[in-house]
Design an enzyme around this catalytic site. Structure first.
Site, PDB file in Angstrom:
ATOM      1  N   GLY A   1       0.854  -1.177  -0.131  1.00  0.00           N
ATOM      2  CA  GLY A   1       0.097  -0.021   0.109  1.00  0.00           C
ATOM      3  C   GLY A   1       0.992   1.240   0.089  1.00  0.00           C
ATOM      4  O   GLY A   1       0.612   2.070  -0.748  1.00  0.00           O
TER       5      GLY A   1
ATOM      6  N   GLY B   1      -2.660  -0.006   3.015  1.00  0.00           N
ATOM      7  CA  GLY B   1      -2.595   0.264   4.494  1.00  0.00           C
ATOM      8  C   GLY B   1      -2.773   1.780   4.722  1.00  0.00           C
ATOM      9  O   GLY B   1      -3.543   2.284   5.369  1.00  0.00           O
TER      10      GLY B   1
END
Length: 268
Positions: free
Chosen positions: A10, A42
């Site tokens: 991410g 994330g």
């Protein structure tokens, strides 16, 4: 044709250049490699949780996930991030098919050890490889969101590296963890040295003494678990380097290769 599972972190997604997606499409069109993308998300999850004033915390790199957090995680991963990657691949003249681990029971999951503290965080116990192969046979690049599900319909937040490792293991595929750094490194005389390869025992030692920490812990643990469960090869490479994935697939020495027992370049 060889399978290669490409895990996109991410924190790296927003930085990846268009050429990276072109490389994925080139591999797919070469007929020598069949790429399967597994992604995280994330930072975007954390940003949305913060804007909604929902507290988030981590234990050993895994996000503590209650029902409210799980709803946000699924929305971000299976919605926003998954379709963003599909769009990038279409822009690169490729065919991509976005899917969640929930769909068709793709990622059959159960709670991880320590679920009492972590909440709805899971691990993969079975992968529906027939579904992945069917998507590939129809000419698409699978793009998989790491949300798992059990036989009772309970969803689980699966760490992207762990999901990618499980999928690679089920397919007997190479696993390539895409990062924004050249690989695992050590610092000696104030100079960072990227390790060309490192063994399971050395990874565990680096975790123990704090050289590997935070989000890198589940990454390397997933790599080792994959190797133990028949993944032929696991490497961490820098996706921001032009043509790094192509170089890896051509057999060039790039990034850090994680191995079980072979001699490594780790110097204490």
């Amino acid at each position: 044709m060889k399978y290669i599972v490409v895990k996109l972190g991410g924190s790296t997604l927003e930085q990846l250049p268009p050429t990276f997606y072109k490389n994925i499409v080139e591999l797919h069109q070469s007929k020598e490699w069949s790429p399967i993308i597994v992604h995280g998300g994330g930072p975007l999850i954390s940003s949305l949780l913060k804007s909604l004033q929902i507290e988030t915390q981590f234990i050993n790199g895994l996000r503590v996930t209650d029902q409210n957090v799980l709803d946000i995680v699924e929305m971000v991963l299976s919605g926003s991030v998954n379709k963003q990657i599909v769009r990038h691949l279409i822009s690169a003249k490729g065919n991509a098919f976005g899917i969640s681990g929930v769909d068709g029971g793709l990622l059959n999951s159960q709670p991880v050890e320590g679920a009492k503290e972590l909440g709805f965080v899971g691990e993969v116990v079975d992968v529906n490889t027939d579904m992945i192969k069917e998507i590939i046979q129809k000419g698409y690049i699978p793009v998989i969101s790491p949300i798992g599900i059990d036989e009772n319909g309970q969803r689980y937040n699966i760490n992207g590296d762990i999901a990618a490792s499980a999928i690679a293991s089920a397919l007997g595929a190479n696993l390539c963890l895409i990062s924004d750094i050249p690989g695992i490194y050590i610092e000696k005389d104030n100079i960072k040295h990227t390790l060309k390869n490192i063994t399971k025992a050395e990874v565990e030692a680096m975790i123990e003494d704090g050289q590997i920490f935070g989000g890198m812990i589940p990454k390397v643990k997933a790599a080792i678990d994959g190797l133990v469960h028949d993944v032929p090869e696991v490497s961490i490479i820098n996706g921001l380097e032009v043509d790094s994935l192509i170089a890896y697939c051509n057999g060039e020495e790039i990034g850090t290769k994680i191995v079980l027992n072979k001699e490594s370049s780790y110097v204490k």
